[in-house]
Design a protein around this motif. Sequence first.
Motif, PDB file in Angstrom:
ATOM      1  N   PHE A  54       0.844  -1.199   0.000  1.00 53.27           N
ATOM      2  CA  PHE A  54       0.000   0.000   0.000  1.00 53.27           C
ATOM      3  C   PHE A  54       0.884   1.256   0.000  1.00 53.27           C
ATOM      4  O   PHE A  54       0.714   2.158  -0.814  1.00 53.27           O
ATOM      5  N   ALA A  55       1.874   1.276   0.898  1.00 54.04           N
ATOM      6  CA  ALA A  55       2.721   2.476   1.027  1.00 54.04           C
ATOM      7  C   ALA A  55       3.545   2.684  -0.246  1.00 54.04           C
ATOM      8  O   ALA A  55       3.674   3.822  -0.736  1.00 54.04           O
ATOM      9  N   LEU A  56       4.062   1.597  -0.806  1.00 55.71           N
ATOM     10  CA  LEU A  56       4.864   1.748  -2.031  1.00 55.71           C
ATOM     11  C   LEU A  56       3.975   2.227  -3.177  1.00 55.71           C
ATOM     12  O   LEU A  56       4.392   3.070  -3.977  1.00 55.71           O
ATOM     13  N   SER A  57       2.746   1.733  -3.215  1.00 54.23           N
ATOM     14  CA  SER A  57       1.872   2.171  -4.305  1.00 54.23           C
ATOM     15  C   SER A  57       1.488   3.647  -4.123  1.00 54.23           C
ATOM     16  O   SER A  57       1.380   4.400  -5.094  1.00 54.23           O
ATOM     17  N   GLU A  58       1.339   4.107  -2.876  1.00 56.12           N
ATOM     18  CA  GLU A  58       1.068   5.535  -2.640  1.00 56.12           C
ATOM     19  C   GLU A  58       2.257   6.391  -3.115  1.00 56.12           C
ATOM     20  O   GLU A  58       2.067   7.467  -3.671  1.00 56.12           O
ATOM     21  N   MET A  59       3.463   5.914  -2.894  1.00 55.64           N
ATOM     22  CA  MET A  59       4.655   6.658  -3.320  1.00 55.64           C
ATOM     23  C   MET A  59       4.725   6.699  -4.859  1.00 55.64           C
ATOM     24  O   MET A  59       5.061   7.720  -5.458  1.00 55.64           O
ATOM     25  N   ARG A  60       4.387   5.590  -5.466  1.00 55.63           N
ATOM     26  CA  ARG A  60       4.409   5.525  -6.930  1.00 55.63           C
ATOM     27  C   ARG A  60       3.360   6.480  -7.521  1.00 55.63           C
ATOM     28  O   ARG A  60       3.631   7.215  -8.471  1.00 55.63           O
ATOM     29  N   LYS A  61       2.169   6.488  -6.882  1.00 53.46           N
ATOM     30  CA  LYS A  61       1.103   7.383  -7.367  1.00 53.46           C
ATOM     31  C   LYS A  61       1.547   8.837  -7.278  1.00 53.46           C
ATOM     32  O   LYS A  61       1.234   9.653  -8.146  1.00 53.46           O
ATOM     33  N   GLU A  62       2.262   9.170  -6.195  1.00 57.31           N
ATOM     34  CA  GLU A  62       2.732  10.553  -6.021  1.00 57.31           C
ATOM     35  C   GLU A  62       3.663  10.932  -7.175  1.00 57.31           C
ATOM     36  O   GLU A  62       3.561  12.027  -7.742  1.00 57.31           O
ATOM     37  N   ALA A  63       4.548  10.011  -7.537  1.00 59.77           N
ATOM     38  CA  ALA A  63       5.477  10.280  -8.645  1.00 59.77           C
ATOM     39  C   ALA A  63       4.698  10.448  -9.948  1.00 59.77           C
ATOM     40  O   ALA A  63       4.969  11.364 -10.741  1.00 59.77           O
ATOM     41  N   GLU A  64       3.683   9.598 -10.148  1.00 59.86           N
ATOM     42  CA  GLU A  64       2.904   9.669 -11.393  1.00 59.86           C
ATOM     43  C   GLU A  64       2.113  10.976 -11.475  1.00 59.86           C
ATOM     44  O   GLU A  64       2.036  11.603 -12.526  1.00 59.86           O
ATOM     45  N   ARG A  65       1.551  11.386 -10.311  1.00 62.46           N
ATOM     46  CA  ARG A  65       0.808  12.659 -10.277  1.00 62.46           C
ATOM     47  C   ARG A  65       1.733  13.795 -10.673  1.00 62.46           C
ATOM     48  O   ARG A  65       1.370  14.692 -11.406  1.00 62.46           O
ATOM     49  N   PHE A  66       2.983  13.719 -10.210  1.00 62.74           N
ATOM     50  CA  PHE A  66       3.945  14.785 -10.492  1.00 62.74           C
ATOM     51  C   PHE A  66       4.276  14.824 -11.982  1.00 62.74           C
ATOM     52  O   PHE A  66       4.296  15.898 -12.597  1.00 62.74           O
ATOM     53  N   VAL A  67       4.485  13.643 -12.564  1.00 60.20           N
ATOM     54  CA  VAL A  67       4.820  13.585 -13.993  1.00 60.20           C
ATOM     55  C   VAL A  67       3.678  14.194 -14.807  1.00 60.20           C
ATOM     56  O   VAL A  67       3.911  14.911 -15.782  1.00 60.20           O
ATOM     57  N   ALA A  68       2.436  13.950 -14.352  1.00 65.63           N
ATOM     58  CA  ALA A  68       1.281  14.485 -15.079  1.00 65.63           C
ATOM     59  C   ALA A  68       1.282  16.018 -15.100  1.00 65.63           C
ATOM     60  O   ALA A  68       0.673  16.627 -15.975  1.00 65.63           O
ATOM     61  N   THR A  69       1.964  16.660 -14.155  1.00 69.08           N
ATOM     62  CA  THR A  69       2.001  18.139 -14.153  1.00 69.08           C
ATOM     63  C   THR A  69       2.996  18.672 -15.180  1.00 69.08           C
ATOM     64  O   THR A  69       3.086  19.877 -15.398  1.00 69.08           O
ATOM     65  N   ALA A  70       3.785  17.772 -15.782  1.00 73.99           N
ATOM     66  CA  ALA A  70       4.771  18.118 -16.815  1.00 73.99           C
ATOM     67  C   ALA A  70       5.866  19.045 -16.301  1.00 73.99           C
ATOM     68  O   ALA A  70       6.535  19.717 -17.082  1.00 73.99           O
ATOM     69  N   SER A  71       6.059  19.077 -14.974  1.00 71.53           N
ATOM     70  CA  SER A  71       7.176  19.867 -14.448  1.00 71.53           C
ATOM     71  C   SER A  71       8.489  19.153 -14.766  1.00 71.53           C
ATOM     72  O   SER A  71       8.556  17.928 -14.763  1.00 71.53           O
ATOM     73  N   ALA A  72       9.525  19.914 -15.030  1.00 70.39           N
ATOM     74  CA  ALA A  72      10.813  19.296 -15.392  1.00 70.39           C
ATOM     75  C   ALA A  72      11.784  19.351 -14.220  1.00 70.39           C
ATOM     76  O   ALA A  72      12.969  19.086 -14.380  1.00 70.39           O
TER      77      ALA A  72
END
Length: 352
Positions: free
Chosen positions: A98-116
């Motif tokens: 659960f915790a690892l998947s929450e961390m992965r989701k956070e990274a994916e949310r960030f990528v979706a913002t297209a910040s470099a």
Amino acid sequence: MKDWFTIAWRDEKVVLLDQRELPEREVYLELEEPEAVAVAIETMAIRGAPAIGCAAALGIALAAMRSEAATPEDLIAELERHFDRFVRTRPTAVNLFFALSEMRKEAERFVATASADATVLRRRLLERAQALLREDVASCRRIGEHGASLIPAGSKVLTHCNAGALATAGFGTALGVVRAAAARFGNIEVLANETRPLLQGARLTAWELERDKIPVSVLTDGMAADLMRRGKVDLVIVGADRIASNGDVANKIGTYSLAVLARAHGLPFYVAAPLASVDFGTASGDSIPIEERDPSEITRQGERRLVPRGVPALNPAFDVTQASLIDAIITEAGIARPPFTESLRAQASQRD
Ligand code: MRU
């Protein structure tokens, strides 16, 4: 005021109380490498389902903070091997996944913002890991409040292993209920099964309750039946490493025996766990992976051999208690009663 903690992020390090040393010594490990955090989980310097998840989340944050990747894409690619490493530490507690998947989701949310900006992603991952710790404590406190209503004043409460502040980011699940009930009535007494082979009950449950001045006595694992027959136990409450969607519960080996004994003596058997411990993707306890640990944990005590040379020992770390033996599962969303397939699902949908 509590003058100790289970796990925290301090000075760019993961700092955790080394539970292998308790109750004799209070030693904090300051971990600067994600691999050291993975080893701390495997060797049970930190243990208990929610605490394992918190350690893995902070381990990923540590990996991110130490990475020199220039772009978010490179950072995420680099983190992959750390995710793989943490996934392999301990197989039963679903809170790890659960915790690892929450961390992965956070990274994916960030990528979706297209910040470099990889530095912003590093910060985000650290903040998410720290939020997971806070959320865990908040869940435990709610579990405590809900569960206290099931504990009559003056109860003698039998527990197994350690489902306390040491097994979570703070407060505890089963012991969270005990703490909340003790705060309400002041006269709750805990009977802590010693919990062979690593003695989490004798070493850890007794240690943290004693620090809180909650009366506790340690029992050997074989005593419960006799005490129950003699009316010396009012109810049993334990934590969980993974709850299947039908309410079957994997918890420390020996839990199932207690559930059978509680039923035979007409005593309530309760499980306290956050919804993060419920694995809705697993239909029943039969599909829960059970960790097998090194038999030397049973055959030896430090330098001393306890079992004759050449005689094997079995060391499954957990067993499964069927839902039919459980009177209630207490989560942060309330008290789930059988049939658990419906009641747990209803609690989770309130949360979603
Ligand atoms: O092997 P451990 O010490 O990690 O096992 C811990 C337990 O079985 C606990 O009861 C469970 O993780 C619940 S902790 C709130």
